[in-house]
Structure formats: structure tokens, C-alpha cells
Motif scaffolding. Structure first.
Motif, PDB file in Angstrom:
ATOM      1  N   LYS A 223      -2.678 -28.826  11.100  1.00  0.00           N
ATOM      2  CA  LYS A 223      -2.084 -27.506  10.850  1.00  0.00           C
ATOM      3  C   LYS A 223      -1.754 -27.328   9.380  1.00  0.00           C
ATOM      4  O   LYS A 223      -1.974 -26.254   8.799  1.00  0.00           O
ATOM      5  CB  LYS A 223      -0.832 -27.330  11.711  1.00  0.00           C
ATOM      6  N   ARG A 224      -1.238 -28.373   8.754  1.00  0.00           N
ATOM      7  CA  ARG A 224      -0.936 -28.294   7.326  1.00  0.00           C
ATOM      8  C   ARG A 224      -2.211 -28.181   6.498  1.00  0.00           C
ATOM      9  O   ARG A 224      -2.251 -27.425   5.516  1.00  0.00           O
ATOM     10  CB  ARG A 224      -0.133 -29.520   6.898  1.00  0.00           C
ATOM     11  N   ALA A 225      -3.244 -28.933   6.904  1.00  0.00           N
ATOM     12  CA  ALA A 225      -4.515 -28.846   6.180  1.00  0.00           C
ATOM     13  C   ALA A 225      -5.123 -27.457   6.316  1.00  0.00           C
ATOM     14  O   ALA A 225      -5.629 -26.890   5.336  1.00  0.00           O
ATOM     15  CB  ALA A 225      -5.488 -29.900   6.720  1.00  0.00           C
ATOM     16  N   GLU A 226      -5.062 -26.892   7.514  1.00  0.00           N
ATOM     17  CA  GLU A 226      -5.598 -25.544   7.729  1.00  0.00           C
ATOM     18  C   GLU A 226      -4.821 -24.514   6.920  1.00  0.00           C
ATOM     19  O   GLU A 226      -5.425 -23.608   6.320  1.00  0.00           O
ATOM     20  CB  GLU A 226      -5.536 -25.208   9.218  1.00  0.00           C
ATOM     21  N   ARG A 227      -3.493 -24.652   6.870  1.00  0.00           N
ATOM     22  CA  ARG A 227      -2.672 -23.713   6.105  1.00  0.00           C
ATOM     23  C   ARG A 227      -2.951 -23.834   4.610  1.00  0.00           C
ATOM     24  O   ARG A 227      -3.066 -22.829   3.900  1.00  0.00           O
ATOM     25  CB  ARG A 227      -1.189 -23.984   6.381  1.00  0.00           C
ATOM     26  N   ALA A 228      -3.110 -25.080   4.128  1.00  0.00           N
ATOM     27  CA  ALA A 228      -3.375 -25.292   2.706  1.00  0.00           C
ATOM     28  C   ALA A 228      -4.732 -24.733   2.302  1.00  0.00           C
ATOM     29  O   ALA A 228      -4.870 -24.094   1.257  1.00  0.00           O
ATOM     30  CB  ALA A 228      -3.303 -26.786   2.382  1.00  0.00           C
ATOM     31  N   THR A 230      -6.333 -22.329   3.825  1.00  0.00           N
ATOM     32  CA  THR A 230      -6.286 -20.875   3.922  1.00  0.00           C
ATOM     33  C   THR A 230      -5.629 -20.250   2.688  1.00  0.00           C
ATOM     34  O   THR A 230      -6.122 -19.270   2.129  1.00  0.00           O
ATOM     35  CB  THR A 230      -5.525 -20.455   5.189  1.00  0.00           C
ATOM     36  N   LEU A 231      -4.515 -20.843   2.247  1.00  0.00           N
ATOM     37  CA  LEU A 231      -3.825 -20.338   1.058  1.00  0.00           C
ATOM     38  C   LEU A 231      -4.680 -20.505  -0.187  1.00  0.00           C
ATOM     39  O   LEU A 231      -4.714 -19.619  -1.055  1.00  0.00           O
ATOM     40  CB  LEU A 231      -2.496 -21.059   0.880  1.00  0.00           C
ATOM     41  N   ARG A 232      -5.401 -21.605  -0.287  1.00  0.00           N
ATOM     42  CA  ARG A 232      -6.274 -21.833  -1.440  1.00  0.00           C
ATOM     43  C   ARG A 232      -7.409 -20.836  -1.445  1.00  0.00           C
ATOM     44  O   ARG A 232      -7.845 -20.365  -2.500  1.00  0.00           O
ATOM     45  CB  ARG A 232      -6.809 -23.251  -1.415  1.00  0.00           C
ATOM     46  N   GLY A 233      -7.916 -20.486  -0.236  1.00  0.00           N
ATOM     47  CA  GLY A 233      -9.006 -19.528  -0.164  1.00  0.00           C
ATOM     48  C   GLY A 233      -8.583 -18.128  -0.560  1.00  0.00           C
ATOM     49  O   GLY A 233      -9.386 -17.342  -1.070  1.00  0.00           O
ATOM     50  N   ARG A 234      -7.296 -17.802  -0.376  1.00  0.00           N
ATOM     51  CA  ARG A 234      -6.822 -16.467  -0.731  1.00  0.00           C
ATOM     52  C   ARG A 234      -6.467 -16.358  -2.209  1.00  0.00           C
ATOM     53  O   ARG A 234      -6.387 -15.263  -2.747  1.00  0.00           O
ATOM     54  CB  ARG A 234      -5.567 -16.148   0.101  1.00  0.00           C
ATOM     55  N   SER A 235      -6.218 -17.509  -2.846  1.00  0.00           N
ATOM     56  CA  SER A 235      -5.800 -17.470  -4.246  1.00  0.00           C
ATOM     57  C   SER A 235      -6.976 -17.252  -5.187  1.00  0.00           C
ATOM     58  O   SER A 235      -8.116 -17.401  -4.804  1.00  0.00           O
ATOM     59  CB  SER A 235      -5.104 -18.782  -4.604  1.00  0.00           C
TER      60      SER A 235
END
Length: 235
Positions: A223-228, A230-235
Motif C-alpha cells: 500500500k505504501r509502495a502504491e501510494r508513493a 502514485t504521488l510520484r506519477g502526479r508530480s
């Protein structure tokens, strides 16, 4: 139940179960890494439709996913253990077939199974990447390696993480099957303890709780890897 738990602690079986859990995690991690490497290579072949390699990959995934996991372990182990034992004895490594080889064949077998499922996860992730991104990169004259590192790989990982989570959970459960080759992993330790103490319920219950703990910690990591990602992809 109380007598069983006391026996588990005082007789040192808890150490055996924890060591078995360590072996289980090691087999799972090594097999998952091997399966991920196989999955990326075979997934890209299927995504790129590289003929005739595509036919070989299709055959590999169809056969491995269509045959029971236990049968694959039997085939790999019992078809090679005699040859490895003879070679080990010839070089003075008589204990190889009883110790290290069981671990190696477990990683190969589980990794092969994991790779067949990872292939489809990677292929699906690659197919989800918008073609416009790749066309724009080619139009800019980006080298293929840079396109892979900067565009394909980051998006593939972000899309593939949930699927890889499922593959990891299946891989961890498949590690219980390698007890048939004599590897002292968690299920084997629980089975030996249950037979020695004639208290199978306690040993299998503790083994189940350890498996659930591994699953719980794994879920947090994914879950943490998926969240990280996802956030990197939006930045």
C-alpha cells in the motif's frame, strides 16, 4: 490449549517455527525476485509481440498455470536430485542435496510459477500505457533505453503494483508446498512439531498466525509502495 502453548514455548518449538518462517520469507523473496525478472522479460515479449518468442512465452505461461504447483515442484526436484547427489558426492559435497539444493530448487520452482503470473501482470500494465506517450517520445528522438527508463518502467510499475501484490500473496502460500522436498520452512516445522508432540492444532494455529502476520506486513508495504508511486506519477 494452555498445555499446548506451554509445550510450544518450553520445548523450544517456537524457535523452530520462527526459523521456519525465516526460511519461508527467504524463499518467497528470492522466488518473487526471480519471478519478477521473468515476468518483465516475458511480459515485454508478449506486449511487443516478438515472434517466435511470443509463442514460447505463451507456451510457458499456459503450461505452468495449467499444471498444479505441487506437480511442478515434484518434476523439478525428483528429476534432478539424483544427478545433483552424484555430482555432490563426487566433489565431496555430500550434504548439498540435503541442505542447499532443497532451497535452490524451491526458489526455482516457486519462481517459475510466480513468473508465469507476473508475465500477465506486466503485459497488462504495459498495455495500459497510453500509446501517445510512446509516440511523443519517439517523435522527440529519445533513445529506446531512455524511453524505457523514463516512460515505460515508471508507468508499468505504478500500474502493476496491485497485481504484483496478489502474485506475492500467492507466492507466499506456494512456499508451503516446498516442504515436500525436505526444506525446513514454516509448514515443515509445524508438521514436524505436530507429529512429535501429538498436538497438531496448536502448531498449525501458530503457523497460520505467522502466515497472517507476514500477509499483514506485506499489505502495508504494498500500500505504501502504491501510494508513493502514485504521488510520484502526479508530480
Amino acid at each position: 490449549m494452555q498445555l499446548g502453548l506451554m509445550q510450544l514455548w518450553e520445548s523450544g518449538w517456537i524457535s523452530a517455527l520462527l526459523w521456519g518462517a525465516t526460511i519461508t520469507i527467504m524463499v518467497g523473496l528470492c522466488a518473487m525476485f526471480a519471478g519478477l525478472v521473468i515476468g518483465i522479460i516475458c511480459g515485454m515479449i508478449k506486449w511487443g509481440r516478438v515472434t517466435p518468442l511470443n509463442w514460447l512465452v505463451d507456451g510457458y505461461t499456459t503450461v505452468v498455470r495449467g499444471v498444479p504447483e505441487l506437480l511442478i515442484i515434484y518434476l523439478l526436484f525428483f528429476s534432478s536430485v539424483e544427478f545433483v547427489t552424484r555430482m555432490a558426492n563426487a566433489f565431496g559435497w555430500s550434504g548439498l542435496a540435503d541442505t542447499g539444493y532443497a532451497f535452490i530448487i524451491a526458489v526455482i520452482a516457486i519462481g517459475t510459477i510466480s513468473g508465469s503470473y507476473s508475465t500477465e501482470v506486466v503485459r497488462g500494465a504495459l498495455s495500459s500505457i497510453p500509446k501517445g506517450h510512446l509516440e511523443a517520445a519517439r517523435a522527440l528522438g529519445m533513445p529506446r533505453l531512455r524511453i524505457f527508463r523514463k516512460i515505460i518502467l515508471p508507468q508499468m510499475l505504478r500500474i502493476a503494483v496491485p497485481g504484483m501484490n496478489n502474485v506475492w500473496q500467492a507466492t507466499m502460500k506456494d512456499t508451503a508446498l516446498v516442504s515436500v522436498v525436505g526444506l525446513q520452512e514454516l509448514m515443515r516445522a509445524a508438521n514436524v512439531g505436530a507429529g512429535s508432540t501429538r498436538n497438531p492444532f496448536v502448531f498449525y494455529l501458530v503457523a497460520a498466525l505467522i502466515y497472517l502476520l507476514i500477509t499483514f506486513v506485506s499489505q502495508i508495504f504494498f500500500k505504501r509502495a502504491e501510494r508513493a508511486l502514485t504521488l510520484r506519477g502526479r508530480s
